[in-house]
Scaffold this motif. Structure first.
Motif, mmCIF file in Angstrom:
data_model
loop_
_atom_site.group_PDB
_atom_site.id
_atom_site.type_symbol
_atom_site.label_atom_id
_atom_site.label_comp_id
_atom_site.label_asym_id
_atom_site.label_seq_id
_atom_site.Cartn_x
_atom_site.Cartn_y
_atom_site.Cartn_z
ATOM 1 N N GLY A 129 0.831 -1.195 0.000
ATOM 2 C CA GLY A 129 0.000 0.000 0.000
ATOM 3 C C GLY A 129 0.868 1.248 0.000
ATOM 4 O O GLY A 129 2.089 1.190 0.214
ATOM 5 N N PHE A 130 0.259 2.384 -0.218
ATOM 6 C CA PHE A 130 1.046 3.618 -0.348
ATOM 7 C C PHE A 130 1.856 3.916 0.905
ATOM 8 O O PHE A 130 3.025 4.303 0.828
ATOM 9 N N ASP A 131 1.249 3.746 2.064
ATOM 10 C CA ASP A 131 1.989 4.015 3.294
ATOM 11 C C ASP A 131 3.156 3.058 3.475
ATOM 12 O O ASP A 131 4.129 3.371 4.168
ATOM 13 N N ASP A 132 3.065 1.870 2.854
ATOM 14 C CA ASP A 132 4.159 0.900 2.931
ATOM 15 C C ASP A 132 5.317 1.266 2.010
ATOM 16 O O ASP A 132 6.488 1.039 2.353
ATOM 17 N N VAL A 133 5.003 1.808 0.823
ATOM 18 C CA VAL A 133 6.060 2.062 -0.163
ATOM 19 C C VAL A 133 6.636 3.469 -0.072
ATOM 20 O O VAL A 133 7.761 3.706 -0.540
ATOM 21 N N LEU A 134 5.901 4.405 0.537
ATOM 22 C CA LEU A 134 6.406 5.777 0.627
ATOM 23 C C LEU A 134 7.781 5.851 1.291
ATOM 24 O O LEU A 134 8.653 6.601 0.814
ATOM 25 N N PRO A 135 8.067 5.106 2.353
ATOM 26 C CA PRO A 135 9.419 5.181 2.939
ATOM 27 C C PRO A 135 10.523 4.787 1.960
ATOM 28 O O PRO A 135 11.646 5.309 2.053
ATOM 29 N N TYR A 136 10.226 3.904 1.022
ATOM 30 C CA TYR A 136 11.238 3.501 0.051
ATOM 31 C C TYR A 136 11.439 4.573 -1.011
ATOM 32 O O TYR A 136 12.560 4.789 -1.479
ATOM 33 N N PHE A 137 10.369 5.262 -1.396
ATOM 34 C CA PHE A 137 10.535 6.418 -2.275
ATOM 35 C C PHE A 137 11.407 7.470 -1.591
ATOM 36 O O PHE A 137 12.333 8.026 -2.196
ATOM 37 N N ARG A 138 11.109 7.744 -0.337
ATOM 38 C CA ARG A 138 11.855 8.768 0.390
ATOM 39 C C ARG A 138 13.305 8.348 0.609
ATOM 40 O O ARG A 138 14.212 9.164 0.531
ATOM 41 N N ARG A 139 13.520 7.067 0.891
ATOM 42 C CA ARG A 139 14.878 6.599 1.152
ATOM 43 C C ARG A 139 15.757 6.683 -0.088
ATOM 44 O O ARG A 139 16.959 6.938 0.003
ATOM 45 N N SER A 140 15.164 6.482 -1.246
ATOM 46 C CA SER A 140 15.948 6.513 -2.478
ATOM 47 C C SER A 140 16.266 7.927 -2.933
ATOM 48 O O SER A 140 17.186 8.142 -3.715
ATOM 49 N N GLU A 141 15.530 8.916 -2.444
ATOM 50 C CA GLU A 141 15.518 10.251 -3.042
ATOM 51 C C GLU A 141 16.403 11.251 -2.312
ATOM 52 O O GLU A 141 16.428 11.305 -1.080
ATOM 53 N N CYS A 142 17.113 12.048 -3.102
ATOM 54 C CA CYS A 142 17.770 13.251 -2.596
ATOM 55 C C CYS A 142 17.181 14.423 -3.359
ATOM 56 O O CYS A 142 17.662 14.801 -4.432
ATOM 57 N N ASN A 143 16.094 14.960 -2.833
ATOM 58 C CA ASN A 143 15.386 16.022 -3.529
ATOM 59 C C ASN A 143 16.057 17.361 -3.276
ATOM 60 O O ASN A 143 16.295 17.737 -2.119
ATOM 61 N N GLN A 144 16.350 18.064 -4.346
ATOM 62 C CA GLN A 144 17.045 19.355 -4.261
ATOM 63 C C GLN A 144 16.348 20.312 -3.309
ATOM 64 O O GLN A 144 17.005 21.080 -2.591
ATOM 65 N N ARG A 145 15.034 20.258 -3.262
ATOM 66 C CA ARG A 145 14.291 21.188 -2.408
ATOM 67 C C ARG A 145 14.451 20.862 -0.921
ATOM 68 O O ARG A 145 14.157 21.698 -0.061
ATOM 69 N N HIS A 146 14.883 19.639 -0.622
ATOM 70 C CA HIS A 146 14.974 19.207 0.775
ATOM 71 C C HIS A 146 16.320 18.554 1.062
ATOM 72 O O HIS A 146 16.427 17.712 1.975
ATOM 73 N N ALA A 147 17.346 18.922 0.307
ATOM 74 C CA ALA A 147 18.652 18.272 0.411
ATOM 75 C C ALA A 147 19.191 18.359 1.837
ATOM 76 O O ALA A 147 19.162 19.420 2.479
ATOM 77 N N GLY A 148 19.688 17.222 2.320
ATOM 78 C CA GLY A 148 20.293 17.164 3.640
ATOM 79 C C GLY A 148 19.311 17.011 4.778
ATOM 80 O O GLY A 148 19.710 16.911 5.942
ATOM 81 N N SER A 149 18.010 16.951 4.454
ATOM 82 C CA SER A 149 16.999 16.856 5.505
ATOM 83 C C SER A 149 16.019 15.741 5.170
ATOM 84 O O SER A 149 15.697 15.514 4.012
ATOM 85 N N ASN A 150 15.541 15.079 6.181
ATOM 86 C CA ASN A 150 14.489 14.087 6.003
ATOM 87 C C ASN A 150 13.243 14.466 6.788
ATOM 88 O O ASN A 150 12.470 13.603 7.205
ATOM 89 N N GLU A 151 13.041 15.756 6.950
ATOM 90 C CA GLU A 151 11.904 16.238 7.734
ATOM 91 C C GLU A 151 10.623 16.303 6.909
ATOM 92 O O GLU A 151 9.528 16.257 7.463
ATOM 93 N N ASN A 152 10.739 16.420 5.572
ATOM 94 C CA ASN A 152 9.544 16.516 4.746
ATOM 95 C C ASN A 152 8.841 15.157 4.694
ATOM 96 O O ASN A 152 9.479 14.132 4.457
ATOM 97 N N PRO A 153 7.516 15.122 4.918
ATOM 98 C CA PRO A 153 6.823 13.823 4.958
ATOM 99 C C PRO A 153 6.705 13.137 3.605
ATOM 100 O O PRO A 153 6.423 11.936 3.552
#
Length: 581
Positions: A129-153
């Motif tokens: 489900g989406f709540d299950d896979v979202l952590p893997y999207f976030r773990r793979s990503e280094c988004n320029q808008r949030h670089a160096g932080s994992n505070e964005n949900p």
């Protein structure tokens, strides 16, 4: 069965590994690198194509020279003739080489809609489900808008896959977004955030104006100046130019992989598992070549049946799209003209200086997610605005048309289903691909709505004030009233937007090929991890979801072998070197 074939000679035992991953594409790079984070295991990553260190891969506009042409980095498949497209075959590019299709795609970073993954869970795919896979999207990503932080949900800030805003968006991309708003669609600054619907600029898998494919993210350790596969983790061996011939299966267990490399057939042994990550066309092909699939079809090609799985190769889904073109005399747009070539020459110099300008463009800079009718709960059409004229069939050559822009409109969740079959038992032969486009009438209805929406946006002031004329779509009558003409246009011009999935579908019914742990039914020590496992096509581009699947697959595998979950380890990408065999 042991086969020899084209230019192959002698068979040797090359090496033994804990894990063998077949296919260094978006998912394969992720799963191999994550498994190799445990230094107590050895991992082999096999890729049929070459290294990705080439300017056509890393320079964004290089995709113009790779995606539409066969070559060392593109399988350039064609489907069987499509009755729904007036008998036309569909062109199907697939990446070949490190990074797979992430080395030739349009770099658009899209995850799909929350409902897509919740639907997987509803179909019995527990843990997807989406709540299950979202952590893997976030773990793979280094988004320029949030670089160096994992505070964005919604986004990750320190993963291996760089996701960036376009460095120098084209003026016409802004015009498109403005025109979409004028046509009544909301502005959306983040298609991967809380809401997908609306129009905006896409984020792209780039870093400092260069393509950031899956190989750069997971294999090269982020070192753009030294892209060689050396100096890194000794437990991850990357073998390029290695054609997998079959998975070696004994007593219903995967024991290794037979490959041909430099003309020599070799057997790589797997102590723990083999993971197939060859994509929606080649993963089912490799399973069938290995004796796993529809029994009657395998026997017809002289293949001994090891496991009858009728779902292998079935359930093929793809995003079918139709393109509306408009010819515009502006060198802000890509095209063929003396002024255009002079502009591009200056842009090349600009790119060399600071990695910006038109050469850093992915062509498909803007787009929208819209509904074909207001009653729908979520968008069912994606629009992709392109800064060039695209070659619909029956359209004059682009060299004769000069400059212009285009817009794709494609069905996000098609009802049409097709299949992949073997042409022969040899993996070096292209598979037979039949998506059965427009076999479901509902898909045609959605594309007709898409054409109308694109033309409505094109008619708004922000784009109309730039002038120009539409090509092939100017006879649909006032307010697009000529329904028959639009439907005929779609059948004559629609084609794939290159997002095939589903041919090794995950599930719990009799047609499922893998279970929710991605284990191939009936065979121990064998999994599939790529877009082929999707039970239904997600509503958007498929590169980011394929990487997510690779990330999650690594955790599933490690958990099965009672290792520390990757979530508890250092999540930096594993480096690699080339094994000499």
């Amino acid at each position: 069965m042991t086969r020899r074939g084209k230019n192959a000679h002698s068979t040797t035992i090359a090496a033994e590994y804990d894990y063998i991953v077949v296919g260094a594409g978006s998912a394969g790079c992720a799963v191999a690198a994550r498994l190799a984070e445990d230094l107590s295991v050895t991992v082999a990553l096999l890729e049929v194509g070459p290294h990705d260190h080439h300017m056509t891969v890393w320079m964004p506009i290089g995709l113009a020279g790779t995606v539409r042409k066969p070559g060392p980095r593109n399988f350039a498949y064609h489907t069987e003739s499509q009755s729904g497209l007036h008998g036309r075959p569909s062109f199907q590019p697939r990446g070949r080489g490190l990074g797979g299709s992430s080395s030739i795609n349009g770099m658009v970073y899209i995850r799909g809609h929350r409902n897509d993954y919740d639907e997987w869970a509803r179909l019995g795919c527990t843990g997807w489900g989406f709540d299950d896979v979202l952590p893997y999207f976030r773990r793979s990503e280094c988004n320029q808008r949030h670089a160096g932080s994992n505070e964005n949900p919604w986004h990750g800030g320190d993963g291996p896959l760089h996701v960036s805003d376009l460095r120098t968006p084209n003026p016409f991309s802004h015009r498109f977004v403005q025109a979409a708003q004028q046509a009544g669609f909301p502005l959306n600054a983040d298609f991967n955030g809380e809401e997908q619907e609306g129009a905006g600029l896409y984020q792209v898998t780039q870093y400092n104006g260069e393509r950031w494919n899956a190989a750069r993210a997971y294999l090269h350790g982020g070192n753009a100046k030294d892209p060689g596969l050396n100096g890194g983790r000794p437990n991850l061996h990357v073998l390029t130019d290695a054609q997998a011939l079959r998975v070696v299966i004994e007593d219903k267990r995967a024991r290794g992989v037979s490959i041909v490399r430099a003309g020599v057939v070799q057997t790589l042994q797997a102590r723990r598992e083999v993971v197939i990550s060859c994509g929606a066309f080649n993963s089912p092909q490799l399973l069938m070549a290995s004796g796993v699939g529809p029994a009657e079809h395998l026997r017809s090609h002289g293949i001994d049946v090891i496991q009858h799985l009728p779902g292998v190769g079935e359930n093929l889904q793809d995003h079918l799209d139709v393109i509306v073109n408009k010819q515009v005399k502006s060198t802000d747009l890509f095209g063929y003209s003396s002024r255009g070539f002079l502009r591009l020459a200056s842009e090349m110099w600009r790119y060399r200086r600071n990695r910006s300008g038109m050469v850093a463009s992915n062509f498909a800079e803007a787009g929208a997610f819209v509904k074909s009718r207001p009653s729908l709960a979520i968008p069912d059409i994606q629009l992709v605005f392109v800064l060039a004229l695209l070659g619909n069939s029956n359209m004059a050559k682009r060299s004769e048309l000069g400059h212009g822009y285009s817009c794709h409109a494609y069905v996000l969740r098609p009802e049409s289903r097709g299949h992949v079959r073997l042409r022969s038992a040899d993996m070096r032969d292209a598979p037979s691909i039949d998506p059965r486009f427009l076999s479901a009438e509902a898909d045609l209805d959605t594309l007709v709505a898409g054409v109308r929406i694109v033309r409505r946006i094109f008619a708004q002031q922000a784009l109309a004030e730039a002038g120009g004329k539409e090509l092939l779509t100017d006879d649909f009558g006032p307010d697009d009233s000529n329904e028959d003409a639009i439907r005929a246009f779609v059948r004559s011009h629609a084609d794939s937007v290159y997002h095939p999935v589903g041919t090794c579908q995950m599930g719990i019914d009799e047609m499922a090929v893998v279970d929710p742990q991605l284990r191939v039914r009936g065979i121990e020590g064998l999994r599939v991890a790529d877009a082929s496992i999707m039970p239904t096509l997600i509503g958007g581009n498929t590169n980011a979801p394929a990487i997510m699947i690779g990330e999650k697959a690594a955790d599933l595998i490690r958990a099965a072998h009672r290792q520390t979950p990757a979530s508890e380890l250092n999540l930096r990408p594993a480096y690699a070197h080339d094994a000499q065999t």
